[in-house]
Write a protein that holds these residues in place. Structure first.
Motif: not given
Lengths: 257, 78
Positions: A20, A22-27
């Motif tokens: 996964l 290491p970023v923020h998801t847009h969900y």
């Protein structure tokens, strides 16, 4: 025992899977997509197939799935993910090809592609996130929307005489000879997440062993579209979605000995 | 009888404050920050009663943003 003594690398029992990104998801907060992404990343890592895995991303909320799981991805046109996955799987017989689609993608515009890919028995996995709404475009009615359910385009609730009946696609796919495994799961509780993970694992194993098409439907929530909090959406899903979309295996063909 | 000690760490920056971990926790360890917010404006989760944690990983299993790490120690001498 102090907190510092417990929090040591050797005592770690659960953490973020390495696949996964290491970023923020847009969900939205509490979206089921995040949980399903996480279990896919965990499984690809545990089964050691990340190098062979090819995901086919849909159009819909999961359109940016390729930004979140660190494997090879193809972005398909709306609804055409099973057709793209067919090509990827036929040209790369060793690859583990899976599609990740929502209900607006798979059961609306992509019904033909889905049914024909399943009927041909392509060695792919179809992961179908069913939240009964078009979440990305603002919560319009989808074919899977329940009768009486309020959406942006059915503000007084879905009516059978005007909008037809909710479409349950998994039983249709289970009736085709090409599918080997069709199951319906959810990710609202820890136990359900573990069951869903086991189901996706079985589907991946079927694809690797070339047993035919596997379909894992995840009955999911869309708390933004349903206008509820994440915890309330889980309760609403249990109360309203499960009677129409009951969980469990719809088809499970055991391999011939 | 063995005793289980658990602890969770939450990446406050990744947390979106969806409250699902708080609902999933069987021992009511977690809570959302009542006042503080992270960089994105979410009331992130934190271990309010860390001593009650049994390291069952229920919170981390349902976390959509995979921002919870779980540690567990089983002490057989107690």
């Amino acid at each position: 025992m102090t907190r510092e003594e417990i929090i040591r690398p050797e005592n770690k029992v659960y953490g973020r899977p390495e696949l996964l990104m290491p970023v923020h998801t847009h969900y939205c907060p509490g979206c089921s997509h995040g949980v399903v992404h996480k279990i896919i990343a965990e499984l690809l890592q545990e089964m050691n197939v990340a190098d062979k895995a090819v995901g086919v991303a849909p159009v819909g909320c999961a359109v940016f799935a390729y930004n979140y799981i660190d494997i090879d991805w193809i972005e398909a046109a709306h609804g055409r993910a099973p057709a793209v996955a067919t090509a990827a799987s036929r040209l790369n017989p060793d690859a583990l090809v899976f599609t990740y689609q929502g209900d607006g993608d798979l059961s609306a515009i992509g019904t033909a592609e889905t049914i024909h890919a399943a009927n041909r028995g392509e060695n792919i996995v179809i992961i179908f996130i069913n939240n009964a709404i078009y979440g990305m475009t603002g919560g319009q009615m989808a074919p899977t929307t329940l009768l009486g359910m309020k959406t942006a385009t059915t503000p007084y609730g879905r009516r059978a005489d005007l909008n037809g009946y909710p479409l349950a696609i998994s039983p249709i796919l289970a009736s085709l000879d090409g599918t080997c495994y069709v199951t319906r799961q959810a990710v609202h509780t820890p136990a359900a997440v573990r069951k869903a993970k086991a189901a996706i694992k079985k589907a991946f194993q079927n694809a690797m062993a070339k047993r035919g098409t596997s379909v894992v439907e995840i009955v999911a929530t869309c708390n933004s579209g349903w206008k509820l909090t994440p915890a309330q959406s889980n309760d609403w899903m249990v109360e309203n979605m499960f009677p129409k979309y009951p969980l469990g295996d719809l088809k499970n063909v055991e391999p011939q000995q | 009888m063995a005793k289980v000690f658990g602890a969770v760490t939450i990446d406050a920056d990744m947390c979106k404050g969806c409250n699902l971990c708080v609902v999933a926790c069987p021992t009511d360890v977690l809570a959302l920050q009542p006042q503080e917010v992270n960089d994105r404006g979410y009331h992130y989760a934190f271990p309010e009663k860390p001593d009650a944690c049994i390291g069952c990983a229920a919170c981390a299993t349902v976390c959509p943003d995979a921002c919870i790490e779980v540690y567990r120690v089983v002490d057989k001498n107690i």
